[in-house]
Scaffold this active site. Structure first.
Site, mmCIF file in Angstrom:
data_model
loop_
_atom_site.group_PDB
_atom_site.id
_atom_site.type_symbol
_atom_site.label_atom_id
_atom_site.label_comp_id
_atom_site.label_asym_id
_atom_site.label_seq_id
_atom_site.Cartn_x
_atom_site.Cartn_y
_atom_site.Cartn_z
ATOM 1 C CG ASP A 32 -32.875 4.587 11.235
ATOM 2 O OD1 ASP A 32 -32.746 5.394 12.172
ATOM 3 O OD2 ASP A 32 -33.474 4.856 10.180
ATOM 4 C CG LEU A 51 -24.877 7.700 7.270
ATOM 5 C CD1 LEU A 51 -25.329 6.311 6.831
ATOM 6 C CD2 LEU A 51 -25.583 8.775 6.453
ATOM 7 N N GLY A 72 -30.428 10.155 5.842
ATOM 8 C CA GLY A 72 -30.047 11.543 5.648
ATOM 9 C C GLY A 72 -31.102 12.486 6.187
ATOM 10 C CB SER A 110 -34.366 14.872 -3.580
ATOM 11 O OG SER A 110 -35.455 15.750 -3.431
ATOM 12 C CG HIS A 112 -36.325 19.296 -3.121
ATOM 13 N ND1 HIS A 112 -37.173 20.357 -3.322
ATOM 14 C CD2 HIS A 112 -37.020 18.364 -2.431
ATOM 15 C CE1 HIS A 112 -38.357 20.084 -2.755
ATOM 16 N NE2 HIS A 112 -38.281 18.883 -2.216
ATOM 17 C CE1 TYR A 139 -32.992 16.250 1.468
ATOM 18 C CE2 TYR A 139 -34.312 17.172 -0.314
ATOM 19 C CZ TYR A 139 -33.921 16.094 0.457
ATOM 20 O OH TYR A 139 -34.456 14.849 0.201
ATOM 21 C CE LYS A 143 -31.361 13.748 -0.572
ATOM 22 N NZ LYS A 143 -31.078 12.406 -0.029
ATOM 23 N NE ARG A 178 -44.215 20.854 -6.110
ATOM 24 C CZ ARG A 178 -43.417 19.885 -5.663
ATOM 25 N NH1 ARG A 178 -43.642 19.338 -4.464
ATOM 26 N NH2 ARG A 178 -42.414 19.452 -6.391
#
Length: 268
Positions: A32, A51, A72, A110, A112, A139, A143, A178
């Protein structure tokens, strides 16, 4: 026990996984740009780089058995930033892993990636873990691309890759309406990491990385096929009164409010 490389180790998910994976007896390489909190301790090695630093990824990969790729941008952002960090960054991690013979990888996909699937709370277990993507944002597209990269590297290099569709992650208990149906606990995500460590046959597995939440629309069968059996349940830790007191949320799609905010703009 294994040696795991965790990219994005100083983030929310990496920070929650660290103590659980150490307690299981694994050694960790933490990658990181930020210093981890708590500081690096016994059984851990820290590589402080971005990264896109390929040389640093090569150094981090030394002695590693399994990669847990969490690094990410974790929300909506500009297209160029999403491409550079989430797509190209994932490609680089997989290239370096394959080149170094590290053949087991968990990719942090994800909800998403399928965020524009309709939420139907009267249809439990109706969305399989490996459902075709239907992203709700740039986004979410990143993924879906991550999952495609996982498929490519399995076919090219006979790797074992799990694309884990993480949903409403919170270490101990859900914090939103949710999450009552799509909560991912830290303990259950650590269980999925353990499953990834134990894979011995090449294959790409797209699975729901959620807990076993009562009445959830997500179907956990794809994960169960590789031995992932989550045990936590949002209903067991969130009372009806607590749920009723939470603010209303966008509940038409699996991706929640991400499906309605402007493309390329972070949530306010």
């Amino acid at each position: 026990m294994a040696t795991l490389l965790i990219t994005g180790a100083a983030g929310r998910i990496g920070s929650a996984l660290r103590p659980r994976l150490l307690a299981a007896g694994h050694s960790l390489v933490l990658f990181d740009a930020r210093e981890p909190d708590p500081p690096v301790g016994d059984g851990e090695r820290f590589v402080p780089r971005e990264l896109h630093d390929r040389a640093a990824l090569e150094t981090a990969m030394i002695g590693v058995d399994t990669v847990v790729h969490l690094a990410g941008i974790p929300t909506e952002a500009t297209w160029d930033d999403i491409v550079e960090t989430n797509m190209t960054g994932t490609k680089d991690v997989l290239e370096v892993a394959a080149a170094n013979g590290v053949l087991r990888v968990l990719l942090a996909s994800s909800i998403h990636a399928v965020g524009f699937v309709a939420e139907e709370h009267d249809a439990p277990s109706s969305v399989p873990g490996d459902r075709l993507p239907r992203p709700d944002s740039y986004y979410g597209v990143s993924k879906a691309v991550m999952e495609l990269l996982g498929s490519l590297f399995v076919d090219r290099f006979e790797m074992s890759i799990v694309s884990a569709r993480i949903a409403a992650f919170a270490p101990e208990r859900p914090h939103s309406r949710r999450a009552r149906w799509v909560w991912t606990s830290a303990d259950d995500l650590a269980r999925l990491v353990e499953v990834t460590v134990g894979l011995t046959e090449p294959g790409h597995h797209v699975v729901w990385a959620t807990s076993r939440n009562s009445g959830s629309q997500v179907d956990l069968t794809a994960g169960e096929r590789i031995g992932f059996r989550p045990v936590d349940d949002a209903a067991a830790v969130l009372s009806d009164e607590e749920f009723a007191a939470m603010p209303d949320e966008e509940m038409r799609w699996l991706g929640g409010s991400m499906a309605t905010q402007p493309l390329g703009e972070p949530a306010p």
